[in-house]
Design an enzyme around this catalytic site. Structure first.
Site, PDB file in Angstrom:
ATOM      1  CB  CYS A  53      49.183 -53.317  44.986  1.00  0.00           C
ATOM      2  SG  CYS A  53      47.593 -53.338  43.534  1.00  0.00           S
ATOM      3  NE  ARG A  73      50.409 -56.875  43.841  1.00  0.00           N
ATOM      4  CZ  ARG A  73      51.613 -56.050  44.211  1.00  0.00           C
ATOM      5  NH1 ARG A  73      52.761 -56.537  45.291  1.00  0.00           N
ATOM      6  NH2 ARG A  73      52.058 -55.489  43.630  1.00  0.00           N
ATOM      7  CG  ASP A  95      51.529 -57.304  40.398  1.00  0.00           C
ATOM      8  OD1 ASP A  95      51.002 -57.859  40.081  1.00  0.00           O
ATOM      9  OD2 ASP A  95      51.739 -55.986  40.236  1.00  0.00           O
TER      10      ASP A  95
END
Length: 150
Positions: free
Chosen positions: A8, A14, A123
């Site tokens: 990420c 994440r 996100d």
């Protein structure tokens, strides 16, 4: 051994969530020795940082263990080391492509591809919605595990 790399932007929300969720899935299946699971960032923003507090809080609520770790940057060499390289959104995918160049062995996927949906995982750094991110990460990791073990 199956080598998995979650990617990420900053490697604190994440990708770390996916790392610990996937480790929990394989542990519960008694297959820890069959998997090597890691995480990386596409950007330098958070290098050296531990997992974001919101991710830790959500993992605690779900009963998923995690360990202290440090955000690290993806490198071109990671392509040779991993069987699956999983991005969380379109931006991650663009940066993964810039880092590795081509994908001749078809190792690079969006995590949600394994949940049957080709789309981004939001996100939570920006949305604040760790529940929605967790649901997507869990669905992607479960689908990935089923894909690998079928």
């Amino acid at each position: 051994m199956t080598n998995i790399l979650f990617i990420c932007h900053g490697n604190i929300c994440r990708s770390t969530m996916a790392e610990f969720v996937m480790k929990d899935i394989v542990k519960k299946a008694g297959m820890e020795k069959d998997f090597y699971i890691q995480y990386r960032a596409t950007h330098r923003d958070e290098l050296g940082s531990d997992t974001y507090w919101g991710t830790k809080d959500k993992l605690d609520k779900e009963g998923i263990p995690y360990t202290k770790r440090k955000a690290t940057l993806m490198t071109k060499e990671d392509y040779d080391k991993y069987d699956y390289i999983l991005g969380m959104d379109d931006e991650n995918m663009r940066y993964i492509a810039k880092i590795i160049g081509s994908d001749p062995y078809h190792k690079v996927y969006m995590l949600m591809d394994f949940a049957g949906e080709h789309r981004s995982i939001a996100d939570p750094w920006y949305t604040g919605n760790f529940d929605a991110t967790f649901d997507d990460v869990m669905g992607g990791c479960q689908g990935l595990f089923q894909h690998i073990t079928k």
